[in-house]
Design a protein around this motif. Structure first.
Motif, short mmCIF file in Angstrom:
data_model
loop_
_atom_site.label_atom_id
_atom_site.label_comp_id
_atom_site.label_asym_id
_atom_site.label_seq_id
_atom_site.Cartn_x
_atom_site.Cartn_y
_atom_site.Cartn_z
N LEU A 11 45.04 49.14 23.30
CA LEU A 11 45.29 50.40 24.00
C LEU A 11 45.88 51.36 22.97
CD1 LEU A 11 45.48 52.11 26.57
CD2 LEU A 11 47.73 51.09 26.97
N ILE A 12 45.09 52.29 22.53
CA ILE A 12 45.55 53.22 21.50
C ILE A 12 46.56 54.20 22.10
CG2 ILE A 12 44.83 55.00 19.86
CD1 ILE A 12 42.14 53.61 19.66
N ALA A 13 46.27 54.70 23.29
CA ALA A 13 47.21 55.56 24.00
C ALA A 13 46.90 55.45 25.48
CB ALA A 13 47.09 57.01 23.54
N GLY A 14 47.92 55.52 26.31
CA GLY A 14 47.64 55.40 27.72
C GLY A 14 48.78 55.80 28.61
N ARG A 15 48.46 56.29 29.78
CA ARG A 15 49.43 56.64 30.80
C ARG A 15 49.36 55.67 31.97
NH1 ARG A 15 51.28 61.52 29.05
NH2 ARG A 15 49.83 62.81 27.86
N SER A 16 48.55 54.64 31.85
CA SER A 16 48.47 53.60 32.86
C SER A 16 48.09 52.30 32.16
CB SER A 16 47.45 53.96 33.95
OG SER A 16 46.15 54.06 33.41
N SER A 17 48.06 51.22 32.91
CA SER A 17 47.76 49.92 32.33
C SER A 17 46.27 49.70 32.18
CB SER A 17 48.36 48.81 33.20
OG SER A 17 47.82 48.87 34.50
N VAL A 18 45.90 48.73 31.36
CA VAL A 18 44.49 48.41 31.13
C VAL A 18 44.38 46.90 30.99
CG1 VAL A 18 44.66 48.70 28.63
CG2 VAL A 18 42.44 48.92 29.74
N GLY A 19 43.31 46.33 31.51
CA GLY A 19 43.12 44.89 31.44
C GLY A 19 42.46 44.45 30.15
N GLY A 20 42.34 43.14 30.00
CA GLY A 20 41.75 42.58 28.79
C GLY A 20 40.24 42.72 28.75
N THR A 21 39.62 42.93 29.93
CA THR A 21 38.18 43.17 29.98
C THR A 21 37.91 44.45 30.75
OG1 THR A 21 37.95 41.82 31.98
CG2 THR A 21 37.60 40.72 29.85
N LEU A 22 36.84 45.13 30.38
CA LEU A 22 36.52 46.43 30.96
C LEU A 22 35.04 46.49 31.33
CD1 LEU A 22 38.25 48.69 28.29
CD2 LEU A 22 39.16 48.15 30.55
N ALA A 23 34.73 47.36 32.28
CA ALA A 23 33.34 47.68 32.61
C ALA A 23 33.26 49.19 32.82
CB ALA A 23 32.89 46.94 33.86
N TYR A 24 32.17 49.78 32.34
CA TYR A 24 32.02 51.24 32.45
C TYR A 24 30.57 51.62 32.20
CZ TYR A 24 32.25 50.93 27.34
OH TYR A 24 32.01 50.60 26.03
N LEU A 25 30.25 52.87 32.51
CA LEU A 25 28.93 53.44 32.24
C LEU A 25 29.04 54.38 31.06
CD1 LEU A 25 27.74 54.36 35.87
CD2 LEU A 25 27.06 52.36 34.52
N VAL A 26 27.99 54.40 30.23
CA VAL A 26 27.97 55.30 29.08
C VAL A 26 26.53 55.69 28.77
CG1 VAL A 26 27.86 53.40 27.39
CG2 VAL A 26 28.73 55.64 26.68
N GLY B 17 41.52 51.44 42.70
CA GLY B 17 41.02 50.39 43.56
C GLY B 17 39.96 49.51 42.95
N ARG B 18 39.64 49.72 41.67
CA ARG B 18 38.62 48.91 41.01
C ARG B 18 39.19 48.36 39.70
NH1 ARG B 18 32.83 52.15 41.78
NH2 ARG B 18 32.95 52.32 44.08
N ALA B 19 39.86 47.26 39.82
CA ALA B 19 40.48 46.64 38.64
C ALA B 19 39.41 46.27 37.63
CB ALA B 19 41.26 45.40 39.06
N GLY B 20 39.71 46.57 36.36
CA GLY B 20 38.78 46.22 35.29
C GLY B 20 37.69 47.24 35.05
N GLN B 21 37.66 48.31 35.83
CA GLN B 21 36.67 49.35 35.62
C GLN B 21 37.35 50.63 35.15
OE1 GLN B 21 33.72 50.05 38.61
NE2 GLN B 21 33.55 47.89 39.17
N VAL B 22 36.69 51.33 34.23
CA VAL B 22 37.17 52.63 33.78
C VAL B 22 36.00 53.62 33.84
CG1 VAL B 22 38.97 51.70 32.29
CG2 VAL B 22 36.70 52.13 31.34
N GLN B 23 36.34 54.88 33.85
CA GLN B 23 35.34 55.95 33.85
C GLN B 23 35.56 56.81 32.62
OE1 GLN B 23 35.74 59.00 36.87
NE2 GLN B 23 33.54 59.34 36.94
N LEU B 24 34.53 56.97 31.80
CA LEU B 24 34.65 57.82 30.63
C LEU B 24 34.83 59.27 31.07
CD1 LEU B 24 31.91 56.37 28.23
CD2 LEU B 24 34.30 55.67 28.50
#
Length: 288
Positions: free
Chosen positions: A90-105, A132-139
């Motif tokens: 996590l280079i910078a963040g205002r919230s937590s992030v999990g060890g695995t991620l899923a996203y669209l790009v 409400g979607r753990a492990g997912q991020v939105q670019l």
């Protein structure tokens, strides 16, 4: 002061923090990494960083290309991927992030019109968490995924430091409120004050001083006190970015408070001088 250290990820969760790792986890730069002359500009990186809740270094583990009917708004020459990745840091963040991620790009197709294979490559993601979607991020943008290199990390670090500073980043500039030029008692002597409108109504002003036989001096005051000794912002800082990417090309006529024609021309000339000195807001992958 910001907190800096190396933070590699496990399968757990990293809490909200500012983490700007030093160039660890050595690897061969990804093929997609562009040279500085063709890669993202400072304005691109500042735009992505400011819009992001999370700036993550991640390694892609799996990619799946979506069918065109499942990718509305996809630009020609691009493919939309569903990506599963491992969080490296996590280079910078205002919230937590999990060890695995899923996203669209969205990624550009290669020279043969094929979807590039990104597995095992490291990228920097500029993202938001998905409630409400753990492990997912939105670019923050369909293309807000940049190939990781130590050089990119080094360029990001000062931007993130300013954004996460305790006093907060400089205010966003929304326009010009007023401008007034006043001639001095000596020929060639004048002072121009340009007052800027900001998103949070914080006072910001530009002063241009002309003295006979001297170079034109100008500076920016970021506060209530108008400092005649204020200096221009350093290039590739957030203060420079605010000015370069927000100020109009010309002084709006309705903002020019001078009544005399000569003083109105002087205000417009001084503004043009400042605008040229600041330089352009160059972008390659973002929009203003």
């Amino acid at each position: 002061m910001p907190f800096f250290k190396v933070m590699k990820m496990s399968a757990g969760v990293l809490g909200a923090a500012l983490v700007v790792p030093m160039a660890g986890h050595a690897q061969t730069p990804a093929p997609a990494a562009a040279a500085a002359s063709t890669g993202p500009t400072y304005a691109d990186l500042a735009t992505f960083s400011e819009a992001s809740e999370l700036v993550i270094r991640a390694q892609i583990r799996r990619q799946t290309a979506l069918k065109p009917e499942r990718a509305p708004g996809l630009a020609p020459g691009f493919a939309r991927l569903y990506v599963e990745a491992q969080t490296i840091a996590l280079i910078a963040g205002r919230s937590s992030v999990g060890g695995t991620l899923a996203y669209l790009v969205d990624v550009p197709l290669d020279a043969k019109g094929k979807v590039p294979k990104l597995k095992k490559q490291d990228f920097v993601l500029f993202a938001r968490s998905v409630p409400g979607r753990a492990g997912q991020v939105q670019l923050v943008s369909p293309t807000a995924q940049l190939a990781y290199t130590p050089e990119l990390e080094a360029r990001l670090r000062p931007i993130l430091t300013e954004l996460y500073a305790a006093e907060g980043p400089p205010p966003r500039i929304t326009g010009i409120s007023d401008a007034l030029a006043v001639s001095g008692t000596l020929t060639g002597e004048s002072e121009t004050q340009i007052f800027l409108a900001t998103e949070n109504r914080s006072p910001v002003s530009i002063t241009v001083l002309r003295r006979p036989g001297q170079q034109v001096q100008w500076g920016v005051s970021w506060g209530e006190i108008i400092d005649s000794s204020a200096r221009p912002p350093q290039p590739e800082t957030l203060r420079w970015y605010r000015l370069a990417c927000s100020l109009p090309a010309q002084l709006p006529s309705n903002a020019n408070l001078a009544r005399e024609a000569d003083e109105r021309r002087l205000a417009a000339t001084d503004y043009a001088f400042v605008r040229q000195a600041i330089g352009p807001c160059e972008r390659r992958i973002t929009e203003g």
